[in-house]
Design a protein around this motif. Structure first.
Motif, PDB file in Angstrom:
ATOM      1  N   ALA A  11      -3.849   9.075   0.584  1.00  0.00           N
ATOM      2  CA  ALA A  11      -3.371  10.457   0.650  1.00  0.00           C
ATOM      3  C   ALA A  11      -2.468  10.657   1.862  1.00  0.00           C
ATOM      4  N   VAL A  12      -2.731   9.937   2.917  1.00  0.00           N
ATOM      5  CA  VAL A  12      -1.908  10.016   4.129  1.00  0.00           C
ATOM      6  C   VAL A  12      -0.504   9.491   3.858  1.00  0.00           C
ATOM      7  N   LEU A  13      -0.400   8.493   3.007  1.00  0.00           N
ATOM      8  CA  LEU A  13       0.881   7.834   2.762  1.00  0.00           C
ATOM      9  C   LEU A  13       1.859   8.667   1.948  1.00  0.00           C
ATOM     10  N   GLY A  14       1.372   9.529   1.097  1.00  0.00           N
ATOM     11  CA  GLY A  14       2.267  10.271   0.212  1.00  0.00           C
ATOM     12  C   GLY A  14       2.631   9.414  -0.981  1.00  0.00           C
ATOM     13  N   GLU A  15       3.685   8.618  -0.847  1.00  0.00           N
ATOM     14  CA  GLU A  15       4.068   7.660  -1.887  1.00  0.00           C
ATOM     15  C   GLU A  15       3.745   6.263  -1.372  1.00  0.00           C
ATOM     16  N   PHE A  16       3.341   5.386  -2.291  1.00  0.00           N
ATOM     17  CA  PHE A  16       2.842   4.085  -1.854  1.00  0.00           C
ATOM     18  C   PHE A  16       2.987   3.051  -2.951  1.00  0.00           C
ATOM     19  N   THR A  17       2.946   1.808  -2.530  1.00  0.00           N
ATOM     20  CA  THR A  17       2.865   0.672  -3.443  1.00  0.00           C
ATOM     21  C   THR A  17       1.563  -0.057  -3.140  1.00  0.00           C
ATOM     22  N   PRO A  18       1.104  -0.899  -4.047  1.00  0.00           N
ATOM     23  CA  PRO A  18      -0.095  -1.684  -3.736  1.00  0.00           C
ATOM     24  C   PRO A  18       0.094  -2.545  -2.483  1.00  0.00           C
ATOM     25  N   ALA A  19       1.280  -3.118  -2.299  1.00  0.00           N
ATOM     26  CA  ALA A  19       1.511  -3.962  -1.117  1.00  0.00           C
ATOM     27  C   ALA A  19       1.433  -3.140   0.173  1.00  0.00           C
ATOM     28  N   LEU A  20       1.985  -1.941   0.148  1.00  0.00           N
ATOM     29  CA  LEU A  20       1.898  -1.069   1.322  1.00  0.00           C
ATOM     30  C   LEU A  20       0.443  -0.713   1.607  1.00  0.00           C
ATOM     31  N   CYS A  21      -0.310  -0.383   0.570  1.00  0.00           N
ATOM     32  CA  CYS A  21      -1.730  -0.063   0.754  1.00  0.00           C
ATOM     33  C   CYS A  21      -2.491  -1.248   1.340  1.00  0.00           C
ATOM     34  N   ASP A  22      -2.225  -2.437   0.820  1.00  0.00           N
ATOM     35  CA  ASP A  22      -2.882  -3.639   1.355  1.00  0.00           C
ATOM     36  C   ASP A  22      -2.580  -3.799   2.839  1.00  0.00           C
ATOM     37  N   ALA A  23      -1.316  -3.655   3.200  1.00  0.00           N
ATOM     38  CA  ALA A  23      -0.915  -3.859   4.596  1.00  0.00           C
ATOM     39  C   ALA A  23      -1.504  -2.807   5.518  1.00  0.00           C
ATOM     40  N   VAL A  24      -1.506  -1.578   5.076  1.00  0.00           N
ATOM     41  CA  VAL A  24      -1.941  -0.472   5.926  1.00  0.00           C
ATOM     42  C   VAL A  24      -3.460  -0.386   6.017  1.00  0.00           C
ATOM     43  N   MET A  25      -4.126  -0.670   4.924  1.00  0.00           N
ATOM     44  CA  MET A  25      -5.566  -0.469   4.880  1.00  0.00           C
ATOM     45  C   MET A  25      -6.361  -1.768   5.017  1.00  0.00           C
ATOM     46  N   GLY A  26      -5.656  -2.874   5.235  1.00  0.00           N
ATOM     47  CA  GLY A  26      -6.344  -4.144   5.441  1.00  0.00           C
ATOM     48  C   GLY A  26      -7.110  -4.620   4.209  1.00  0.00           C
ATOM     49  N   ARG A  27      -6.518  -4.421   3.049  1.00  0.00           N
ATOM     50  CA  ARG A  27      -7.163  -4.806   1.796  1.00  0.00           C
ATOM     51  C   ARG A  27      -6.353  -5.890   1.104  1.00  0.00           C
ATOM     52  N   THR A  28      -6.921  -6.443   0.058  1.00  0.00           N
ATOM     53  CA  THR A  28      -6.185  -7.377  -0.785  1.00  0.00           C
ATOM     54  C   THR A  28      -6.286  -7.000  -2.251  1.00  0.00           C
ATOM     55  N   ASP A  29      -6.956  -5.875  -2.521  1.00  0.00           N
ATOM     56  CA  ASP A  29      -7.204  -5.480  -3.916  1.00  0.00           C
ATOM     57  C   ASP A  29      -6.627  -4.112  -4.257  1.00  0.00           C
ATOM     58  N   PHE A  53       3.676   4.740  -6.428  1.00  0.00           N
ATOM     59  CA  PHE A  53       2.699   5.705  -6.924  1.00  0.00           C
ATOM     60  C   PHE A  53       2.646   6.890  -5.968  1.00  0.00           C
ATOM     61  N   ARG A  54       1.994   7.930  -6.432  1.00  0.00           N
ATOM     62  CA  ARG A  54       1.709   9.080  -5.566  1.00  0.00           C
ATOM     63  C   ARG A  54       0.373   9.652  -5.987  1.00  0.00           C
ATOM     64  N   ILE A  55      -0.208  10.370  -5.068  1.00  0.00           N
ATOM     65  CA  ILE A  55      -1.469  11.041  -5.328  1.00  0.00           C
ATOM     66  C   ILE A  55      -1.163  12.525  -5.535  1.00  0.00           C
ATOM     67  N   HIS A  56      -1.898  13.192  -6.380  1.00  0.00           N
ATOM     68  CA  HIS A  56      -1.667  14.609  -6.667  1.00  0.00           C
ATOM     69  C   HIS A  56      -1.645  15.401  -5.357  1.00  0.00           C
ATOM     70  N   SER A  57      -0.658  16.266  -5.203  1.00  0.00           N
ATOM     71  CA  SER A  57      -0.414  16.923  -3.916  1.00  0.00           C
ATOM     72  C   SER A  57      -1.582  17.780  -3.439  1.00  0.00           C
ATOM     73  N   LEU A  58      -2.225  18.532  -4.318  1.00  0.00           N
ATOM     74  CA  LEU A  58      -3.363  19.363  -3.883  1.00  0.00           C
ATOM     75  C   LEU A  58      -4.542  18.499  -3.463  1.00  0.00           C
ATOM     76  N   PHE A  59      -4.806  17.454  -4.242  1.00  0.00           N
ATOM     77  CA  PHE A  59      -5.898  16.561  -3.859  1.00  0.00           C
ATOM     78  C   PHE A  59      -5.552  15.821  -2.572  1.00  0.00           C
ATOM     79  N   ALA A  60      -4.284  15.441  -2.411  1.00  0.00           N
ATOM     80  CA  ALA A  60      -3.863  14.735  -1.202  1.00  0.00           C
ATOM     81  C   ALA A  60      -4.104  15.588   0.041  1.00  0.00           C
ATOM     82  N   GLU A  61      -3.784  16.866  -0.063  1.00  0.00           N
ATOM     83  CA  GLU A  61      -4.018  17.760   1.076  1.00  0.00           C
ATOM     84  C   GLU A  61      -5.506  17.828   1.410  1.00  0.00           C
ATOM     85  N   TYR A  62      -6.326  17.977   0.390  1.00  0.00           N
ATOM     86  CA  TYR A  62      -7.776  18.000   0.580  1.00  0.00           C
ATOM     87  C   TYR A  62      -8.272  16.686   1.198  1.00  0.00           C
TER      88      TYR A  62
END
Length: 167
Positions: A11-29, A53-62
């Motif tokens: 939700a912090v990222l706004g728009e993201f790719t799986p690779a960005l999520c892996d790098a930022v969150m220290g994941r591989t999945d 991808f993106r997360i729904h804006s209202l849920f992202a704010e929450y």
């Protein structure tokens, strides 16, 4: 818990790719997690740009508010990691994340590396936008950014006061 933590982080990222999520969150999945969330209709949707991808804006704010309440400072860390990962891939988006992380020096470093390309491509207003966010001590440490901003302000009919600040 894993889904919740993942959703709060992306939700912090706004728009993201799986690779960005892996790098930022220290994941591989992240690719599997995003696919699962998208299939389950849990606030994640694919953008037209393919792997983004993106997360729904209202849920992202929450989710951002929950993250801030439960783990203060985590959002800034996510923004900083995103800025570092995006720096060579999408510098303008990297500047937005660096600014959100409160990393003025990183914004200035990105501007220093890309100011000529921004001016040449007609994105001088973007250069000036990000230069405005920099405190004076950072501008002094990056004179090429200050000079490029002054010139761009002159070319784009910016204010004399702003131009004087950069000079």
């Amino acid at each position: 818990d894993d889904r919740r933590d993942f959703l709060q982080g992306i939700a912090v990222l706004g728009e993201f790719t799986p690779a960005l999520c892996d790098a930022v969150m220290g994941r591989t999945d992240s690719d599997k997690m995003i696919d699962d969330l998208e299939r389950s209709s849990l606030f994640v949707s694919r953008l037209e740009q393919g792997a983004w991808f993106r997360i729904h804006s209202l849920f992202a704010e929450y989710a951002r508010l929950r993250l801030q309440a439960s783990q203060p400072g985590t959002a800034q860390s996510i923004h900083k990691h995103a800025a570092l990962w995006l720096a060579s891939r999408q510098p303008i988006e990297a500047m937005a994340h660096a600014n959100a992380a409160g990393e003025s020096a990183l914004v200035a470093e990105l501007l220093a590396a890309h100011h000529l390309a921004l001016i040449r491509s007609g994105a001088g207003r973007t250069l000036v936008h990000w230069a405005r966010t920099l405190p004076d001590d950072v501008l002094i440490a990056f004179p090429d950014v200050a000079a490029a901003s002054a010139i761009t302000t002159l070319l784009t009919s910016g204010g004399t006061t702003e131009r004087t600040r950069y000079l």
